[in-house]
Design a protein around this motif. Sequence first.
Motif, PDB file in Angstrom:
ATOM      1  N   UNK A  97       0.827  -1.195   0.000  1.00  0.00           N
ATOM      2  CA  UNK A  97       0.000   0.000   0.000  1.00  0.00           C
ATOM      3  C   UNK A  97       0.869   1.255   0.000  1.00  0.00           C
ATOM      4  N   UNK A  98       0.504   2.213  -0.860  1.00  0.00           N
ATOM      5  CA  UNK A  98       1.197   3.494  -0.898  1.00  0.00           C
ATOM      6  C   UNK A  98       0.169   4.616  -0.844  1.00  0.00           C
ATOM      7  N   UNK A  99       0.594   5.750  -0.298  1.00  0.00           N
ATOM      8  CA  UNK A  99      -0.284   6.921  -0.207  1.00  0.00           C
ATOM      9  C   UNK A  99       0.540   8.171  -0.506  1.00  0.00           C
ATOM     10  N   UNK A 100       0.323   8.797  -1.664  1.00  0.00           N
ATOM     11  CA  UNK A 100       1.028  10.054  -1.956  1.00  0.00           C
ATOM     12  C   UNK A 100       0.453  11.189  -1.117  1.00  0.00           C
ATOM     13  N   UNK A 101       1.331  11.991  -0.533  1.00  0.00           N
ATOM     14  CA  UNK A 101       0.917  13.116   0.304  1.00  0.00           C
ATOM     15  C   UNK A 101       1.265  14.431  -0.398  1.00  0.00           C
ATOM     16  N   UNK A 102       0.353  15.397  -0.325  1.00  0.00           N
ATOM     17  CA  UNK A 102       0.525  16.658  -1.060  1.00  0.00           C
ATOM     18  C   UNK A 102       1.611  17.543  -0.459  1.00  0.00           C
ATOM     19  N   UNK A 103       1.964  17.340   0.804  1.00  0.00           N
ATOM     20  CA  UNK A 103       2.981  18.165   1.443  1.00  0.00           C
ATOM     21  C   UNK A 103       3.293  17.638   2.832  1.00  0.00           C
ATOM     22  N   UNK A 104       4.246  18.307   3.500  1.00  0.00           N
ATOM     23  CA  UNK A 104       4.647  17.860   4.830  1.00  0.00           C
ATOM     24  C   UNK A 104       3.506  17.985   5.838  1.00  0.00           C
ATOM     25  N   UNK A 105       2.706  19.055   5.735  1.00  0.00           N
ATOM     26  CA  UNK A 105       1.583  19.235   6.664  1.00  0.00           C
ATOM     27  C   UNK A 105       0.584  18.097   6.522  1.00  0.00           C
ATOM     28  N   UNK A 106       0.272  17.743   5.280  1.00  0.00           N
ATOM     29  CA  UNK A 106      -0.673  16.659   5.044  1.00  0.00           C
ATOM     30  C   UNK A 106      -0.111  15.324   5.548  1.00  0.00           C
ATOM     31  N   UNK A 107       1.173  15.132   5.321  1.00  0.00           N
ATOM     32  CA  UNK A 107       1.816  13.885   5.750  1.00  0.00           C
ATOM     33  C   UNK A 107       1.763  13.738   7.271  1.00  0.00           C
ATOM     34  N   UNK A 108       2.084  14.812   7.981  1.00  0.00           N
ATOM     35  CA  UNK A 108       2.065  14.781   9.440  1.00  0.00           C
ATOM     36  C   UNK A 108       0.635  14.590   9.963  1.00  0.00           C
ATOM     37  N   UNK A 109      -0.320  15.253   9.327  1.00  0.00           N
ATOM     38  CA  UNK A 109      -1.713  15.156   9.770  1.00  0.00           C
ATOM     39  C   UNK A 109      -2.263  13.755   9.517  1.00  0.00           C
ATOM     40  N   UNK A 110      -1.936  13.191   8.381  1.00  0.00           N
ATOM     41  CA  UNK A 110      -2.359  11.824   8.063  1.00  0.00           C
ATOM     42  C   UNK A 110      -1.835  10.851   9.116  1.00  0.00           C
ATOM     43  N   UNK A 111      -0.558  10.990   9.475  1.00  0.00           N
ATOM     44  CA  UNK A 111       0.048  10.121  10.483  1.00  0.00           C
ATOM     45  C   UNK A 111      -0.632  10.300  11.835  1.00  0.00           C
ATOM     46  N   UNK A 112      -0.943  11.545  12.174  1.00  0.00           N
ATOM     47  CA  UNK A 112      -1.644  11.833  13.434  1.00  0.00           C
ATOM     48  C   UNK A 112      -3.037  11.206  13.448  1.00  0.00           C
ATOM     49  N   UNK A 113      -3.753  11.321  12.334  1.00  0.00           N
ATOM     50  CA  UNK A 113      -5.107  10.766  12.263  1.00  0.00           C
ATOM     51  C   UNK A 113      -5.099   9.244  12.334  1.00  0.00           C
ATOM     52  N   UNK A 114      -4.094   8.634  11.720  1.00  0.00           N
ATOM     53  CA  UNK A 114      -3.936   7.173  11.831  1.00  0.00           C
ATOM     54  C   UNK A 114      -3.821   6.766  13.293  1.00  0.00           C
ATOM     55  N   UNK A 115      -2.997   7.488  14.029  1.00  0.00           N
ATOM     56  CA  UNK A 115      -2.779   7.162  15.434  1.00  0.00           C
ATOM     57  C   UNK A 115      -4.059   7.378  16.249  1.00  0.00           C
ATOM     58  N   UNK A 116      -4.761   8.471  15.984  1.00  0.00           N
ATOM     59  CA  UNK A 116      -6.006   8.751  16.705  1.00  0.00           C
ATOM     60  C   UNK A 116      -7.034   7.646  16.499  1.00  0.00           C
TER      61      UNK A 116
END
Length: 389
Positions: free
Chosen positions: A232-251
Amino acid sequence: MASSAEASGSCAIALVAGEPSGDLLAARLLAGLRPHLPEARFHGIGGPAMIAEGFVSEVPMETLTVRGLFEIIPRYRELKGIQRALRDRLLAERPAVFIGADYPGFNLGLEGELKAAGIPTMHYIGPQIWAWRGGRIKSIIRNVSHMLVIFPFEEEIYRKAGVPVTYVGHPLAELIPLEPDVAAARRALGFADDARVVTIMPGSRMGELKYNTAAFVGAVKLLQARDPGLRFVAPMAGDRQKAYFTELKAQAGLQDVEITLLDGRSHTAICAADAVLVASGTASLEVALFKKPMVIAYKMMRASWEIMRHMGYQPWIGLPNILAREFLVPELLQHHASAEALAENLWQQLTDAPHRARLVERFTAMHHSLLRNSAAESAAAVLKVIGRA
């Protein structure tokens, strides 16, 4: 008689793009215009693709990006202030033309005030009046001097309404090859040629990530249990999106779900995939142009959903299905877009070989229908409007 400065192309052309899709459209237009107007000043509000073409953005494009009906309310005064300040500058400058690249909520009102002052206005990519809010055609008639549209069926709609219009093709149909090199894309991502790859695209906006991430990653977890060999891969539009995606995964308690996050490279990720889980929007058309099976999904604030679900004119929201006039691929919206439903539908897209073959055929025909030299076509229309044809 034109002055020598005008004859040499020394003029100002103003543009506004409020989102990445508009940035792409406007950048192609700028690429077509620059050889004809080498001394022109292109300025306004735009993103990195436009800036790469020599555009001067006076406000960061990200400042304008907002999603949903209710989400805009807290920022209304800020956005209105930006619009008024830009309007005042342009009324004083009087550019040869103003071009709004998509972003109709902001651009159509600005276009109306400029047109009333005698400044030609163009709108590049028609608002989806064929999908919802058809009454917007009255605003377009009033505010826009010339429409540039990217889908062939739109031309007749505007022509019947008496709006000058040019179909210029879709820039993505030029950027994406008719026969993508899947093996090269997989090598670029470090995958074997025979790997089974799924790409997930929960959205480029922060709001899209907020509402889509948990269900998208939950679907990945279910599919990994079904076939541990899937990658599985997920392209992220920027560093903010990447960090937020990781945070939401954890939540969501899904931090251990294995997904390779990419810095951009969305086209490589789509090309490498066997199937794609994608948020509705331009990205779904990109997936179709890469001839990939997909599941289209979307979630939003509940209040926004309750209003918008009653406003559509068609049974489809995904661009591939709208262009095909049928449900070529599944669409799962709001509460229907559960992790379980997304996983089950994506599994079918992965494993139904006859369906996959049919999609390649249909998406190839779709690609041909959208293929034009959009830079040249859109530039020619602008030059005609400003009297430089």
